[in-house]
Design an enzyme around this catalytic site. Structure first.
Site, PDB file in Angstrom:
ATOM      1  CB  THR A  68      41.044  43.664  45.150  1.00 45.45           C
ATOM      2  OG1 THR A  68      42.336  43.055  45.006  1.00 45.45           O
ATOM      3  CG2 THR A  68      40.759  44.431  43.868  1.00 45.45           C
ATOM      4  CG  ASP A  69      46.120  43.736  47.328  1.00 45.13           C
ATOM      5  OD1 ASP A  69      45.384  43.046  46.589  1.00 45.13           O
ATOM      6  OD2 ASP A  69      47.189  43.301  47.795  1.00 45.13           O
ATOM      7  CD  GLU A  70      45.721  41.834  41.904  1.00 47.09           C
ATOM      8  OE1 GLU A  70      46.246  42.502  41.000  1.00 47.09           O
ATOM      9  OE2 GLU A  70      46.111  40.709  42.234  1.00 47.09           O
ATOM     10  CE1 TYR A  92      38.794  41.282  40.670  1.00 46.26           C
ATOM     11  CE2 TYR A  92      41.170  41.321  41.036  1.00 46.26           C
ATOM     12  CZ  TYR A  92      39.875  41.297  41.540  1.00 46.26           C
ATOM     13  OH  TYR A  92      39.658  41.299  42.903  1.00 46.26           O
ATOM     14  CE  LYS A  96      36.538  44.305  43.364  1.00 44.73           C
ATOM     15  NZ  LYS A  96      35.213  43.895  43.899  1.00 44.73           N
TER      16      LYS A  96
END
Length: 214
Positions: A68-70, A92, A96
């Protein structure tokens, strides 16, 4: 086959006969990770490590790990690149990012066929209603207000889920082993603008938008 990604026997059963494994298994909701991060560590860190161990024992199988870009955190201007530093802002995102680092360590240590994709915010049919767009729609259907964090001026890039799937399919076939691929749509919107759009499309007025603590 239904099973837990952190259960090696379940992973082994699911992966038997596969040439390519695309790992979508994850706990994904930022808010839930803030309330309780244990499930996120079990799935996103331990589970990915179990999957990587399976790949280590079966190095003929290619792994495309969905991230994810998170993992990049926030940026004031410009855009993130694949080489940008990881600076996750939630449990979260941290789990990741951890999985990404472990996956790349397996590529470098064992020379395994591993590729990572990082996409921006997905939207589309059947999305779980805890996510931003479906939550707004279901709330408005029930004549409830919709929560918008802070001032709503945070910007997100939105990608239609099938466009992301096409990109992942392309990466799985033509991507270079050991590479990370950012997947975006060039469709950046302020959260408040997305909320206003959904409210209008649902035939409601902007009084249904409720600003809440970020």
């Amino acid at each position: 086959i239904e099973g837990d990604i952190a259960d090696y026997k379940a992973v082994e059963k699911a992966g038997k006969g596969a040439e390519v494994i695309i790992n979508f298994a994850a706990e994904t909701h930022v808010d839930r990770s803030i309330r309780n991060s244990v499930d996120f560590v079990n799935s996103n860190v331990l589970g990915v490590t179990v999957l990587l161990e399976f790949i280590r024992k079966n190095p003929e199988k290619k792994l495309v790990h969905i991230s994810t870009d998170e993992v990049y955190g926030s940026i004031d201007e410009g855009s993130f690149m694949e080489e940008s530093n990881l600076s996750p802002n939630s449990p979260y995102a941290a789990t990741k990012a951890s999985a990404d680092l472990i996956a790349m360590s397996y590529f470098k240590t064992y020379n395994l066929p591993i590729i990572i994709t990082r996409s921006t915010n997905n939207f589309g049919p059947y999305q779980y209603p805890e996510k931003f767009i479906p939550l707004m729609i279901t709330n408005l259907l029930e004549d409830k207000k919709i929560p918008v964090y802070g001032d709503g001026l945070n910007v997100r890039d939105w990608i239609y889920v099938m466009d992301n799937c096409e990109a992942i399919d392309l990466v799985s076939k033509e991507g270079k082993i050991g590479e990370i691929y950012n997947i975006a749509a060039g469709n950046e919107k302020k959260n408040l603008d997305v909320a206003k759009f959904v409210v209008k499309e649902m035939g409601k007025d902007e009084s249904y938008i409720e600003f809440v603590k970020d």
